[in-house]
Design an enzyme around this catalytic site. Structure first.
Site, PDB file in Angstrom:
ATOM      1  CG  HIS A 138      -0.199  16.134 -23.880  1.00 14.76           C
ATOM      2  ND1 HIS A 138       0.546  17.300 -23.915  1.00 14.76           N
ATOM      3  CD2 HIS A 138       0.610  15.213 -23.286  1.00 14.76           C
ATOM      4  CE1 HIS A 138       1.715  17.091 -23.353  1.00 14.76           C
ATOM      5  NE2 HIS A 138       1.788  15.832 -22.975  1.00 14.76           N
TER       6      HIS A 138
ATOM      7  CE  LYS B 246      -1.386  13.521 -14.742  1.00 13.90           C
ATOM      8  NZ  LYS B 246      -1.763  13.911 -16.113  1.00 13.90           N
TER       9      LYS B 246
ATOM     10  NE  ARG C  21      -4.056  -2.007   1.877  1.00  8.32           N
ATOM     11  CZ  ARG C  21      -3.934  -3.139   2.545  1.00  8.32           C
ATOM     12  NH1 ARG C  21      -2.988  -3.287   3.418  1.00  8.32           N
ATOM     13  NH2 ARG C  21      -4.782  -4.119   2.341  1.00  8.32           N
TER      14      ARG C  21
ATOM     15  CG  HIS D 134       4.808  11.780 -24.966  1.00  5.74           C
ATOM     16  ND1 HIS D 134       3.457  11.593 -25.124  1.00  5.74           N
ATOM     17  CD2 HIS D 134       4.953  12.763 -24.034  1.00  5.74           C
ATOM     18  CE1 HIS D 134       2.806  12.416 -24.316  1.00  5.74           C
ATOM     19  NE2 HIS D 134       3.698  13.144 -23.637  1.00  5.74           N
TER      20      HIS D 134
ATOM     21  CD  GLU E  64       6.019  16.951 -22.739  1.00  4.62           C
ATOM     22  OE1 GLU E  64       5.322  17.838 -22.215  1.00  4.62           O
ATOM     23  OE2 GLU E  64       5.528  15.916 -23.256  1.00  4.62           O
TER      24      GLU E  64
ATOM     25  CE  LYS F 160       4.249  17.534 -13.997  1.00  2.00           C
ATOM     26  NZ  LYS F 160       4.466  16.341 -14.774  1.00  2.00           N
TER      27      LYS F 160
ATOM     28  CD  GLU G  36      -4.771  15.942 -15.970  1.00  2.00           C
ATOM     29  OE1 GLU G  36      -3.629  15.506 -15.784  1.00  2.00           O
ATOM     30  OE2 GLU G  36      -5.432  15.704 -16.973  1.00  2.00           O
TER      31      GLU G  36
ATOM     32  CG  ASN H 168      -3.306  17.108 -20.189  1.00  2.00           C
ATOM     33  OD1 ASN H 168      -2.279  16.490 -19.916  1.00  2.00           O
ATOM     34  ND2 ASN H 168      -4.399  17.030 -19.460  1.00  2.00           N
TER      35      ASN H 168
ATOM     36  NE  ARG I 294      -0.383  16.853 -12.870  1.00  2.00           N
ATOM     37  CZ  ARG I 294       0.269  16.023 -12.115  1.00  2.00           C
ATOM     38  NH1 ARG I 294      -0.004  15.911 -10.849  1.00  2.00           N
ATOM     39  NH2 ARG I 294       1.239  15.267 -12.628  1.00  2.00           N
TER      40      ARG I 294
ATOM     41  CG  HIS J 137      -2.397  11.454 -25.586  1.00  2.00           C
ATOM     42  ND1 HIS J 137      -3.014  11.889 -24.451  1.00  2.00           N
ATOM     43  CD2 HIS J 137      -1.104  11.274 -25.255  1.00  2.00           C
ATOM     44  CE1 HIS J 137      -2.133  11.974 -23.474  1.00  2.00           C
ATOM     45  NE2 HIS J 137      -0.963  11.615 -23.940  1.00  2.00           N
TER      46      HIS J 137
END
Ligand SMILES: NC(=O)c1ccc[n+]([C@@H]2O[C@H](COP(=O)([O-])OP(=O)(O)OC[C@H]3O[C@@H](n4cnc5c(N)ncnc54)[C@H](O)[C@@H]3O)[C@@H](O)[C@H]2O)c1
Length: 533
Positions: free
Chosen positions: A419, A315, A293, A436, A357, A398, A408, A416, A412, A423
């Site tokens: 993106h 993330k 956990r 990416h 980025e 960031k 998010e 993206n 946040r 994506h």
């Protein structure tokens, strides 16, 4: 972190501590000085009048008080380590460094300071030093590391400590969700040579066991450095190497990592180090999030993309056959250590993908960063100081965004930018054609065009965005084989699309963006055609 200098009298604790304080700006305290101040009497006189037992009790109180402070250099009296409670208290407060010195040098140094040392007021001081050293060396060896100060100058010793602890590097604090709690907050250490300080920084977290997770490419380059830095602080890391590639960021290799930790009996106080790019960072972070956990994870990002993006913000996750990054958790690291020297071995294409980025941060948040990237292109490409500067700025941005919105649920989402289309491009090309960052580069150009189409952004600013992206050798146009319809369908299936409503992060000027929902298919399609599809 506190830096605690231990060692015999004459080993240089005060002189080295003062020099370290000068270099680092940390404050300096000397336990003996505090005792003298409290008692209004010299150490030798306290010993003479009240005895060693009295002195040691007072010393223990002083140690307890100082250890509760932060960012101090503590020079400890020669006998502090005799008391195991002192050792525990100090270990919980920082890194202990033993300044080791040969007996003859100790004699020379202590004689030259006028015989102020009560324990050496004997007929044969060298014999006494040898005797005391024999008793105390096992105690001093409880320190996390040592340096021999016999034949080096005070300045050299201080510099050595700075290097070993990576004290000269930049530090960015991350407070996810804006919560100012020691348990949740963490530091990003950024600089050239910070890998040398990794062992000390990890030892400071007092883990019961440590595993380094990496892939064969990165491990061959930096594994030795990382492992020896850990070993120098008494940490014997377990090595877990998984194959190199996005396709291994899956449940099979996650299970393998967890199995390794279980079979080595890692407990809840153990820690994993993610040494590699975003793939290693994501899978290791996720393994840390779910093992018992949650155990601690230290991110050591080795690609530019991982340094400015994936290693910070928590993330973590793996891919599923049915979708990329579909299984995961928000799980913040305990520490991020990034060393720009590792970028020297990064292939140029990977460097460019990471730069995409950074350009993103310029567009969404910071015009000045955008202009720096424009102006200092040559040095950035040459992996010079300008690259270091923009990495630090990206991490600050960031950290600011994550402080506002950890999960998010709002702000946040601006990260993206580029993106939505990015994506879709990655999905339609099976993650093989573009890195990416490259797909995001095209996506940023499309989003800028869409913003112009919706009259949110001037054409000249969109041209500046496309111009900068292109000047870094990144792709800017939708490939001819992908039609607007294909892209729109792929966008609708993206995990970030909720209730079939497409969301775009659209620039409104360089340095600020807006999240726009409900853009009509007609406008998207028109823009995609303009952008090349
Ligand atoms: N968690 C997040 O917030 C987040 C954000 C963006 C991307 N990601 C994820 O990151 C992954 C992409 O990361 P990436 O671009 O770092 O790719 P990567 O981890 O696959 O690394 C790219 C390649 O560079 C090699 N490499 C790494 N460091 C090197 C070095 N210093 N010298 C030479 N070679 C080196 C790797 O072995 C690999 O072959 C994707 O899985 C993506 O989903 C996560």
């Amino acid at each position: 972190m506190n830096i605690i200098l231990v060692g015999f009298m004459g080993s240089g604790k005060t002189a080295v501590g003062l020099e370290l304080s000068r270099i680092t700006g940390y404050s300096f305290v000397d336990t003996d000085d505090i005792i003298v101040e409290v008692e209004g009497d010299s150490i030798s006189s306290i010993f003479k009048k009240k005895g060693e037992k009295y002195f040691r009790e007072l010393e223990q109180k002083v140690v307890g008080e100082i250890a509760s402070r932060t960012d101090v250099i503590i020079s400890t009296g020669g006998g502090v380590m005799k008391n195991t409670d002192n050792v525990k208290v100090l270990q919980n407060s920082g890194i202990l460094i033993w300044l080791k010195t040969e007996p003859e040098i100790i004699l020379k140094r202590t004689m030259s300071d006028g015989g102020k040392r009560p324990l050496l007021n004997v007929e044969e001081p060298l014999l006494e030093i040898n005797k005391l050293l024999k008793n105390r060396s096992p105690l001093y060896s409880r320190a996390d590391t040592f340096i021999d100060t016999s034949y080096i100058t005070v300045g050299e010793a201080a510099q050595d400590i700075c290097d070993r602890l990576a004290l000269g590097c930049k530090s960015v604090q991350v407070k996810p969700g804006g919560v100012d709690e020691k348990e949740k907050n963490y530091e990003i250490l950024i600089g050239r040579g910070t890998l040398h300080g990794l062992g000390a920084r990890i030892q400071e977290l007092r883990p019961t066991q440590v595993a380094v997770v990496s892939n064969p490419t990165v491990f061959a380059l930096y594994g030795d450095q990382v492992e020896s830095s850990l070993r120098a602080y008494g940490v014997k890391p377990r090595r877990i190497v998984i194959p190199d590639g996005e396709e291994y960021k899956d449940v099979f290799w996650l299970y393998k990592i967890l199995g390794e930790l279980l079979s080595a009996r890692f407990d809840r106080k153990s820690l994993v180090v993610a040494l590699g790019g975003g793939v290693i960072g994501d899978i290791t972070g996720f393994a840390a999030a779910i093992y018992m956990r949650g155990i601690r994870c230290v991110q050591v990002p080795t690609t530019l993309l991982a340094q400015v993006d994936s290693s910070v913000g928590g993330k973590t996750g793996i891919n599923h056959q049915l979708g990329k990054n579909m299984i995961g958790a928000f799980f913040q690291p305990s520490l991020v250590v990034m060393d720009q020297n590792v970028l020297e071995s990064l292939p140029k294409r990977e460097l460019r993908a990471g730069l995409a980025e950074i350009i993103k941060y310029g567009v969404i948040w910071d015009r000045e960063l955008f202009e720096t990237i424009e102006r200092e292109k040559d040095d950035i490409f040459a992996r010079g100081p300008s690259l270091d500067k923009i990495i630090v700025r990206s991490c600050q941005i960031k950290a600011e965004v994550v402080a506002e919105d950890e999960r998010e649920s709002g702000l946040r989402a601006i990260l993206n930018y580029g993106h939505t289309v990015g994506h879709a491009l990655e999905t339609l090309t099976g993650y093989r054609r573009y890195l990416h960052g490259e797909a995001v580069a095209i996506g940023m150009c499309v989003a800028a065009d869409l913003s112009v189409c919706l009259k949110l952004l001037g054409k000249s600013e969109a041209d500046a965005i496309r111009g900068l992206i292109s000047s870094y050798g990144l792709p800017v146009a939708i490939p001819e084989d992908l039609t607007p319809d294909m892209l729109i369908d792929a966008m609708a299936l993206d995990k970030k699309t909720v209730g079939n409503i497409l969301k775009f992060v659209l620039p409104t000027s360089i340095g600020s963006v807006r999240i726009v929902e409900g853009v009509s298919e007609f406008e998207i399609s028109k823009t995609l055609r303009v952008s090349g599809g």
